[in-house]
Write an enzyme that holds these catalytic residues in place. Structure first.
Site, PDB file in Angstrom:
ATOM      1  N   HIS A  41       1.804   1.243   5.638  1.00 49.64           N
ATOM      2  CA  HIS A  41       1.759  -0.105   5.054  1.00 49.64           C
ATOM      3  C   HIS A  41       1.907  -1.133   6.174  1.00 49.64           C
ATOM      4  O   HIS A  41       2.575  -0.860   7.185  1.00 49.64           O
ATOM      5  CB  HIS A  41       2.888  -0.271   4.012  1.00 49.64           C
TER       6      HIS A  41
ATOM      7  N   GLU B 217      -5.704  -4.151   3.167  1.00 48.31           N
ATOM      8  CA  GLU B 217      -4.828  -5.310   2.918  1.00 48.31           C
ATOM      9  C   GLU B 217      -4.797  -6.218   4.146  1.00 48.31           C
ATOM     10  O   GLU B 217      -4.140  -5.883   5.139  1.00 48.31           O
ATOM     11  CB  GLU B 217      -3.390  -4.843   2.629  1.00 48.31           C
TER      12      GLU B 217
HETATM   13  O1  G3P Z   1       1.516  -3.258  -0.931  1.00 49.24           O
HETATM   14  C1  G3P Z   1       1.087  -4.404  -1.580  1.00 49.24           C
HETATM   15  C2  G3P Z   1       1.316  -5.600  -0.810  1.00 49.24           C
HETATM   16  O2  G3P Z   1       1.378  -5.524   0.557  1.00 49.24           O
HETATM   17  C3  G3P Z   1       0.678  -6.828  -1.329  1.00 49.24           C
HETATM   18  O3  G3P Z   1       1.724  -7.716  -1.456  1.00 49.24           O
HETATM   19  O4  G3P Z   1       2.900  -9.608  -2.405  1.00 49.24           O
HETATM   20  O5  G3P Z   1       0.582  -9.875  -1.561  1.00 49.24           O
HETATM   21  O6  G3P Z   1       0.988  -8.593  -3.655  1.00 49.24           O
HETATM   22  P1  G3P Z   1       1.530  -9.020  -2.325  1.00 49.24           P
END
Ligand code: G3P
Length: 211
Positions: free
Chosen positions: A86, A134
């Site tokens: 992550h 991400e």
């Molecule tokens: O693992 C999910 C995360 O990194 C996304 O976070 O708070 O942007 O939904 P968020």
């Protein structure tokens, strides 16, 4: 698939994670949700009807590894899968491979996170079950990856192939979910949109409606 990553938020750990999960599955279909929680919370959720993932495992064998998170340990505590690499817990490439291999040996579902389409391509070589794209700058923010970077999601999906892609960062609405799926992802990862919501159950229900 919607993975709710509770991170280390106060509202997502300890007794509060039990309430959070209850609140979500009261109104949203539990089969569509997976909660990714702190290792010490796995056992708390053992009897819950939702699937639960670890947030990380180390690719080590049981033995002299103080402070490591064992795949064997999270499996025994009820996890059916794990996030790996992550953005908030980045690993060197060889450690990512070791964690993926360990998880596979134990039959745990593997979700390897990547910050760019290039990294999606690199990490797909390890053949995890999923690659989750991400963009770090959008994590925890108000603008979702689906709104801000639809073309890059498509690139990430192509780069991850044949591994199935997920995406995450700033996801909060059913449109974010449906857009991500339209762009080729099988689901999303979300944290603040649910964990920090005033009504986490309603937030989870809204996301499920986008599947
Ligand atoms: O693992 C999910 C995360 O990194 C996304 O976070 O708070 O942007 O939904 P968020």
């Amino acid at each position: 698939m919607i993975i709710i990553n509770t991170k280390a938020y106060r509202k997502g750990v300890g007794e509060k994670v039990e309430k959070l999960v209850e609140n979500c599955i009261e109104v949203a279909d539990p089969k569509k949700l997976i909660f990714s929680v702190q290792p010490e919370d796995l056992l708390r959720l053992e009897d819950s009807e939702v699937e639960v993932f670890a947030q990380h495992i180390d690719g080590v064998e049981p033995g002299s590894h103080t402070g490591s998170i064992l795949g064997e340990g999270v499996k025994e505590a009820g996890a059916t899968g794990t996030l790996i690499n992550h953005s908030e817990n980045r690993l060197e490439k060889e450690k990512i491979k070791a964690s993926v291999d360990k998880a596979k040996e134990l039959g745990l579902t593997t979700v390897v996170c990547a910050q760019s389409p290039e990294e999606c391509a690199e990490l797909s070589e390890f053949e995890p079950d999923y690659i989750a794209f991400e963009p770090p700058e959008l994590i925890g923010g108000d603008i979702s990856v689906a709104e801000a970077e639809p073309e890059i999601i498509e690139e990430a999906v192509e780069a991850a192939a044949p591994v199935t892609a997920l995406t995450g960062a700033g996801i909060k609405t059913s449109e974010d979910v449906s857009k991500s799926i339209e762009l080729g992802c099988e689901g999303v990862l979300v944290a603040s949109g649910v964990v920090k919501a005033e009504n986490p159950g309603e937030a989870a229900k809204e996301l499920v409606s986008g599947l």
